[in-house]
Design an enzyme around this catalytic site. Structure first.
Site, mmCIF file in Angstrom:
data_model
loop_
_atom_site.group_PDB
_atom_site.id
_atom_site.type_symbol
_atom_site.label_atom_id
_atom_site.label_comp_id
_atom_site.label_asym_id
_atom_site.label_seq_id
_atom_site.Cartn_x
_atom_site.Cartn_y
_atom_site.Cartn_z
ATOM 1 N N HIS A 1 -6.043 5.362 5.607
ATOM 2 C CA HIS A 1 -5.162 6.196 4.777
ATOM 3 C C HIS A 1 -3.762 6.357 5.373
ATOM 4 O O HIS A 1 -3.134 7.399 5.234
ATOM 5 C CB HIS A 1 -5.797 7.570 4.533
ATOM 6 C CG HIS A 1 -7.125 7.492 3.843
ATOM 7 N ND1 HIS A 1 -7.265 6.947 2.586
ATOM 8 C CD2 HIS A 1 -8.361 7.856 4.248
ATOM 9 C CE1 HIS A 1 -8.551 7.001 2.244
ATOM 10 N NE2 HIS A 1 -9.221 7.533 3.225
ATOM 11 N N ASP B 1 -3.351 0.171 6.130
ATOM 12 C CA ASP B 1 -4.082 -0.250 4.932
ATOM 13 C C ASP B 1 -3.565 -1.589 4.417
ATOM 14 O O ASP B 1 -4.349 -2.435 3.964
ATOM 15 C CB ASP B 1 -3.959 0.805 3.832
ATOM 16 C CG ASP B 1 -4.777 2.056 4.124
ATOM 17 O OD1 ASP B 1 -5.501 2.075 5.131
ATOM 18 O OD2 ASP B 1 -4.672 3.018 3.345
ATOM 19 N N ASP C 1 0.847 -1.192 0.000
ATOM 20 C CA ASP C 1 0.000 0.000 0.000
ATOM 21 C C ASP C 1 0.883 1.243 0.000
ATOM 22 O O ASP C 1 1.979 1.245 0.592
ATOM 23 C CB ASP C 1 -0.933 0.024 1.210
ATOM 24 C CG ASP C 1 -1.999 1.096 1.059
ATOM 25 O OD1 ASP C 1 -3.013 0.818 0.383
ATOM 26 O OD2 ASP C 1 -1.813 2.212 1.578
ATOM 27 N N GLU D 1 0.896 5.732 0.183
ATOM 28 C CA GLU D 1 0.249 7.035 0.308
ATOM 29 C C GLU D 1 0.995 7.983 -0.625
ATOM 30 O O GLU D 1 2.225 7.898 -0.759
ATOM 31 C CB GLU D 1 0.286 7.551 1.746
ATOM 32 C CG GLU D 1 -0.430 6.664 2.754
ATOM 33 C CD GLU D 1 -1.887 6.421 2.430
ATOM 34 O OE1 GLU D 1 -2.522 7.312 1.813
ATOM 35 O OE2 GLU D 1 -2.398 5.337 2.779
#
Length: 205
Positions: free
Chosen positions: A155, A160, A15, A17
């Site tokens: 987030h 995540d 994952d 960001e």
């Protein structure tokens, strides 16, 4: 790798960001990856990343909680990415909405290595769409709620990734009920293909 059973394979739950939605004008600010073997997390890779633009847009900080102060002394993506590539060797990448994560990772890979990432990729969102069509939403938040998966810090890449791992386990357990246990079958389902490719219209799930 495709001929392995799910139990035999090594998966990398990934994952990211980012500072935005488009890899052409946005950057990775956090990467998390969990190495899963035999249904267990055996190792993890996690780091914040300092963007080259030097700041994180306020709406991203509001969404993720990642501030400029958190990343000012962190490594750049050029420093981080070779370590991520090494960590991902011989693994099948798994992500929720994998197209998004892979667009950023491949953009960086092209810049640094001149080629895309070669790992097979599975998308838990695509798998959920295929296996659970009656669910009204296939977002990670809603799937976590449906499967009673705790989700406390949305987030952020590591949380995540952990939730995606739990969702992936639910998907694998569901497929086991139908004696579907090969990596090749997972990849075909994730790519929207029937398990028996000689009969394109046949539905298995």
């Amino acid at each position: 790798m495709y001929n392995l059973t799910i139990e035999e394979a090594s998966f990398l739950i990934v994952d990211l960001e980012t500072t935005g939605l488009n890899p052409e004008n946005s950057e990775i600010i956090e990467i998390a990856a969990l190495r899963v073997e035999g249904g267990i997390v055996v190792d993890k890779f996690h780091t914040l990343v300092k963007p080259s633009i030097g700041f994180i847009p306020p709406f991203i900080t509001k969404l993720t909680g990642i501030t400029n102060a958190l990343v000012v002394d962190k490594p750049t993506i050029e420093q981080v990415f070779p370590h991520f590539l090494k960590f991902s060797e011989n693994s099948i990448i798994v992500a929720h909405n994998a197209q998004f994560d892979m667009s950023f990772l491949n953009s960086v890979s092209y810049q640094i290595t001149g080629k895309s990432i070669q790992n097979p990729v599975l998308c838990t969102q695509n798998l959920a769409k295929r296996l659970f069509p009656d669910l009204p939403s296939k977002s990670l938040v809603n799937l976590a709620y449906h499967f009673n998966i705790p989700y406390n810090k949305k987030h952020r890449a590591l949380e995540d990734a952990l939730v995606t791992f739990e969702l992936f386990k639910k998907i694998v357990d569901y497929l086991y009920r139908f004696n579907i246990n090969k990596v090749m079958d997972l990849v075909r389902l994730s790519n929207g293909k029937d398990l028996n490719q000689t009969s394109k219209r046949r539905r298995y799930v």
